[in-house]
Design a protein around this motif. Structure first.
Motif, PDB file in Angstrom:
ATOM      1  N   UNK A   6       0.856  -1.183   0.000  1.00 51.94           N
ATOM      2  CA  UNK A   6       0.000   0.000   0.000  1.00 51.94           C
ATOM      3  C   UNK A   6       0.893   1.234   0.000  1.00 51.94           C
ATOM      4  N   UNK A   7       0.546   2.188  -0.845  1.00 51.37           N
ATOM      5  CA  UNK A   7       1.355   3.412  -0.878  1.00 51.37           C
ATOM      6  C   UNK A   7       1.152   4.270   0.367  1.00 51.37           C
ATOM      7  N   UNK A   8       2.235   4.949   0.783  1.00 50.44           N
ATOM      8  CA  UNK A   8       2.123   5.892   1.908  1.00 50.44           C
ATOM      9  C   UNK A   8       1.846   7.263   1.332  1.00 50.44           C
ATOM     10  N   UNK A   9       1.061   8.040   2.076  1.00 45.50           N
ATOM     11  CA  UNK A   9       0.776   9.396   1.614  1.00 45.50           C
ATOM     12  C   UNK A   9       1.662  10.383   2.375  1.00 45.50           C
ATOM     13  N   UNK A  10       2.355  11.224   1.622  1.00 44.11           N
ATOM     14  CA  UNK A  10       3.223  12.218   2.239  1.00 44.11           C
ATOM     15  C   UNK A  10       2.840  13.604   1.744  1.00 44.11           C
ATOM     16  N   UNK A  11       2.856  14.566   2.665  1.00 44.18           N
ATOM     17  CA  UNK A  11       2.549  15.956   2.304  1.00 44.18           C
ATOM     18  C   UNK A  11       3.868  16.710   2.151  1.00 44.18           C
ATOM     19  N   UNK A  12       4.090  17.221   0.955  1.00 44.15           N
ATOM     20  CA  UNK A  12       5.339  17.956   0.703  1.00 44.15           C
ATOM     21  C   UNK A  12       5.029  19.452   0.698  1.00 44.15           C
ATOM     22  N   UNK A  13       5.661  20.188   1.638  1.00 42.86           N
ATOM     23  CA  UNK A  13       5.442  21.641   1.703  1.00 42.86           C
ATOM     24  C   UNK A  13       6.713  22.321   1.223  1.00 42.86           C
ATOM     25  N   UNK A  14       6.666  22.805  -0.009  1.00 40.96           N
ATOM     26  CA  UNK A  14       7.851  23.388  -0.655  1.00 40.96           C
ATOM     27  C   UNK A  14       7.348  24.355  -1.714  1.00 40.96           C
ATOM     28  N   UNK A  20      -3.756  17.112  17.123  1.00 41.14           N
ATOM     29  CA  UNK A  20      -4.021  15.699  16.803  1.00 41.14           C
ATOM     30  C   UNK A  20      -2.948  15.137  15.891  1.00 41.14           C
ATOM     31  N   UNK A  21      -1.998  15.992  15.464  1.00 41.90           N
ATOM     32  CA  UNK A  21      -0.934  15.516  14.578  1.00 41.90           C
ATOM     33  C   UNK A  21       0.424  15.406  15.286  1.00 41.90           C
ATOM     34  N   UNK A  22       0.332  15.409  16.616  1.00 41.30           N
ATOM     35  CA  UNK A  22       1.540  15.398  17.431  1.00 41.30           C
ATOM     36  C   UNK A  22       2.506  14.287  17.023  1.00 41.30           C
ATOM     37  N   UNK A  23       1.955  13.148  16.670  1.00 45.89           N
ATOM     38  CA  UNK A  23       2.809  11.980  16.413  1.00 45.89           C
ATOM     39  C   UNK A  23       3.229  11.872  14.947  1.00 45.89           C
ATOM     40  N   UNK A  24       2.708  12.771  14.119  1.00 45.29           N
ATOM     41  CA  UNK A  24       3.013  12.721  12.685  1.00 45.29           C
ATOM     42  C   UNK A  24       4.491  13.055  12.446  1.00 45.29           C
ATOM     43  N   UNK A  25       5.240  12.145  11.799  1.00 50.79           N
ATOM     44  CA  UNK A  25       6.659  12.442  11.570  1.00 50.79           C
ATOM     45  C   UNK A  25       6.844  13.620  10.601  1.00 50.79           C
ATOM     46  N   UNK A  26       7.756  14.534  10.978  1.00 48.08           N
ATOM     47  CA  UNK A  26       8.029  15.708  10.141  1.00 48.08           C
ATOM     48  C   UNK A  26       9.503  15.688   9.748  1.00 48.08           C
ATOM     49  N   UNK A  59      -7.188  12.685   5.529  1.00 51.00           N
ATOM     50  CA  UNK A  59      -6.835  12.102   6.824  1.00 51.00           C
ATOM     51  C   UNK A  59      -5.864  10.926   6.790  1.00 51.00           C
ATOM     52  N   UNK A  60      -5.342  10.602   5.594  1.00 49.59           N
ATOM     53  CA  UNK A  60      -4.405   9.474   5.598  1.00 49.59           C
ATOM     54  C   UNK A  60      -2.931   9.905   5.427  1.00 49.59           C
ATOM     55  N   UNK A  61      -2.647  11.183   5.708  1.00 50.55           N
ATOM     56  CA  UNK A  61      -1.258  11.659   5.577  1.00 50.55           C
ATOM     57  C   UNK A  61      -0.398  11.043   6.680  1.00 50.55           C
ATOM     58  N   UNK A  62       0.704  10.413   6.247  1.00 49.96           N
ATOM     59  CA  UNK A  62       1.531   9.692   7.226  1.00 49.96           C
ATOM     60  C   UNK A  62       2.834  10.404   7.557  1.00 49.96           C
ATOM     61  N   UNK A  63       3.197  11.375   6.728  1.00 47.47           N
ATOM     62  CA  UNK A  63       4.452  12.080   6.986  1.00 47.47           C
ATOM     63  C   UNK A  63       4.417  13.439   6.294  1.00 47.47           C
ATOM     64  N   UNK A  64       5.261  14.339   6.798  1.00 53.82           N
ATOM     65  CA  UNK A  64       5.336  15.667   6.183  1.00 53.82           C
ATOM     66  C   UNK A  64       6.785  15.987   5.809  1.00 53.82           C
ATOM     67  N   UNK A  65       6.932  16.440   4.588  1.00 47.34           N
ATOM     68  CA  UNK A  65       8.223  16.930   4.088  1.00 47.34           C
ATOM     69  C   UNK A  65       8.091  18.440   4.097  1.00 47.34           C
ATOM     70  N   UNK A  66       8.956  19.136   4.842  1.00 50.15           N
ATOM     71  CA  UNK A  66       8.714  20.562   5.052  1.00 50.15           C
ATOM     72  C   UNK A  66       9.959  21.424   4.818  1.00 50.15           C
ATOM     73  N   UNK A  67       9.735  22.504   4.079  1.00 51.63           N
ATOM     74  CA  UNK A  67      10.815  23.490   3.871  1.00 51.63           C
ATOM     75  C   UNK A  67      10.694  24.541   4.975  1.00 51.63           C
ATOM     76  N   UNK A  68      11.759  25.326   5.181  1.00 49.35           N
ATOM     77  CA  UNK A  68      11.685  26.338   6.241  1.00 49.35           C
ATOM     78  C   UNK A  68      11.072  27.644   5.739  1.00 49.35           C
TER      79      UNK A  68
END
Lengths: 454, 134
Positions: free
Chosen positions: B6-14, B81-87, B51-60
């Motif tokens: 199953x694919x993981x969903x990642x949110x990329x903020x860039x 509620x996203x405290x445990x979400x890996x960033x 609601x299925x985002x498992x990780x966040x890729x984040x720029x500064x």
């Protein structure tokens, strides 16, 4: 007895009496003569005395006249002198108030201390900058009245104060690289730059003069510069990342197969870009060093492991140039208090220089050993091009590259050793080298262990 | 390359367009579903909606008022509620203060774009998500 006899007897008696009287008279006359002589001699001596007295009187008169003249002269002289003193005092007063006005008006803080470091004068700027009034601090110790602390708020000890050092006859010190702060009366602080000079009278230090100024403005400009550099580097890095990642993806075949020729070209692009990234990183390091924003994070560090990993990292270059590489590490080198990232940069710079500036099939040696159990010494030697004698003193200067390597096909920015030296000195260590042109160089780094147990 | 059922969903903020494209391509090739956002506000909205985002890729540095740091502060706040979400912070602004703040806030990783290959970063994220307790 008859009458005649009686008369004759009486006459004889008379004659005798007469004779006695005459004798007496003769004696008296003689006595008188003697007295007359004595009187005459007394008179004469009186005459002499009188004459003498007359002479003395005359002399006295002369002396008196002289005295009168002298007194007049003295009076005149004293008057002149008085006038002169008055004029001079006026002059001095003028000079004094002029000096006072100048000192008072100096925009920089000024303090004069005696040989014990007690304040004997402060100017207006001192009062304004530090909040103390002259009357409150005169006669008190400058070091105690105005505490000084470093960037991190750590108080500079009495014996480390420049003032103390200058007064004790140590050579004039002006450390402008490390900013420090003066604490005001109200306990607030401001960044300061100060210069202390001894006051020498007759070959002896009788006190010191310190001039200081508030460098808040400069610090602000400095900060702006840091921010600018950080921002500029961010801007530079973004397009570099784009080139990096796209050439990486092309090489990985993410956009389809590439021919071996295309691959070669892409690799050149990738490598060139990689160099640019490194250059930006190095420039960033230099600006951080210069602005003092290099954050040092001390950790228990295993220097042997650090050296080994740097060697491992540079193995490809060592093998490429067929360099004979030797290493030796003394047993039991303890963990030391150091910033591993910074220490790594020092080792990296020195080792990559040794490799870079040694021709093929040369030799590079790395060793680590202890000295007195207090320091660890890193020694990196090579059989390379060496550093020309006349450039030994410039080798740690920023952007300097020795003549003999500029012509050779070597990449270099002239920043590596500058960075290495800054880091080593920041860590209270020492760095130096021995080098002969075309024979090789040996670099030494001595670092305090500041040992930590596991 | 790991094969995932199953694919993981990642949110990329860039915000840098060419970078987003490269990141998206690389992540997809490594078995991620990718959602991209250009600003903190947009990213926050996606988090709420998807609601299925498992990780966040984040720029500064990002366009708008808020930086990545503001976003992380929000994500890691006590009642989030996203405290445990890996960033994962992937940025070129390696100011020591920023790095420290991010790590103190509890991000999983900080890396400088210019110093890493793209596949390195992607592999690291994938590994992290496979073994989160490491």
């Amino acid at each position: 007895m008859n009458e005649e006899k009686k008369i004759a007897l009486k006459l004889e008696i008379l004659a005798r009496e007469k004779e006695a009287i005459r004798r007496k008279l003769v004696i008296t006359a003689r006595q008188l003569a003697v007295t007359a002589k004595e009187k005459e001699s007394a008179r004469r001596s009186l005459v002499v005395t009188a004459r003498k007295l007359a002479v003395i009187a005359k002399e006295k008169e002369v002396a008196r006249r002289k005295l009168v003249i002298t007194a007049k002269q003295l009076k005149k002289m004293s008057e002149t002198l008085e006038n002169k003193v008055l004029a001079r005092t006026k002059d001095l007063e003028q000079i004094r108030s002029r000096t006072e006005a100048i000192l008072t008006s100096i925009g920089d803080g000024l303090v004069v201390v005696d040989k014990d470091g007690k304040i004997s004068y402060i100017n207006k700027s001192f009062e304004e900058m530090l909040g103390w009034k002259s009357g409150e601090v005169l006669g008190k110790s400058m070091v105690q009245v105005v505490p000084r602390e470093d960037q991190n708020g750590i108080k500079v000890l009495f014996e480390e104060r420049i003032l103390t050092q200058v007064l004790s006859g140590q050579k004039f010190v002006a450390d402008l690289t490390n900013p420090f702060y003066y604490i005001r009366k109200d306990k607030s602080r401001f960044p300061t730059s100060s210069i202390v000079a001894p006051v020498v009278l007759g070959g002896k230090i009788v006190g010191a003069v310190e001039v200081f100024r508030d460098i808040t403005k400069e610090k602000e400009i400095d900060k702006a510069k840091t921010e600018f550099v950080s921002l500029a580097s961010h801007q530079l890095r973004t397009p570099l990342s784009t080139v990096n990642w796209y050439s990486e993806m092309l090489l990985a075949g993410d956009a389809g197969e590439v021919t071996s020729n295309q691959k070669k070209y892409l690799e050149e692009i990738y490598r060139g870009n990689q160099r640019m990234v490194e250059l930006v990183n190095t420039l960033l390091d230099v600006s951080r060093i210069e602005m003092g924003t290099f954050i040092v994070e001390l950790k228990s560090t295993n220097i042997v492991r650090l050296v080994r990993s740097v060697v491992e990292e540079q193995k490809p270059q060592i093998d490429d140039k067929k360099i004979t590489f030797l290493s030796s590490f003394e047993d039991n080198i303890p963990l030391m208090q150091a910033d591993p990232k910074l220490l790594r940069m020092v080792i990296q710079n020195l080792l990559s220089n040794a490799i870079k500036y040694t021709p093929d099939k040369g030799r590079v040696e790395v060793s680590l050993f202890l000295d007195n159990k207090k320091n660890v010494i890193l020694k990196i030697s090579d059989t390379g091009y060496g550093i020309p004698k006349n450039q030994h003193n410039k080798i740690f200067t920023k952007l300097f590259r020795a003549d003999n390597v500029i012509g050779k096909d070597t990449e270099g920015t002239g920043l590596g050793l500058y960075i290495a030296k800054s880091i080593v000195e920041q860590a209270k260590g020492k760095i130096w080298f021995e080098s002969d042109e075309n024979k090789g160089s040996t670099f030494f780094v001595v670092l305090p262990l500041r040992e930590t147990r596991k | 390359m790991k094969s995932k059922t199953k694919n993981r969903t990642i949110l990329v903020v860039e915000d840098e367009r060419p970078l987003v494209q490269a990141i998206e391509t690389k992540l997809e090739k490594n078995g991620f579903d990718v959602i991209t956002a250009r600003t903190v506000e947009q990213a926050a909205r996606y988090l709420e909606e998807i609601n299925n985002i498992e990780a966040i890729w984040l720029d500064h540095y990002l366009p708008g008022d808020k930086t990545g740091l503001d976003f992380v502060a929000m994500l890691k706040s006590p009642d989030s509620k996203w405290k445990k979400l890996p960033v994962f912070i992937v940025s070129n602004t390696a100011s020591n203060n920023n790095v420290r703040s991010y790590l103190r806030l509890g991000v999983s990783k900080y890396c400088v774009k210019a110093d890493h290959r793209l596949d390195e970063i992607v592999t690291e994220i994938a590994d992290f998500l496979d073994n989160p307790e490491k």
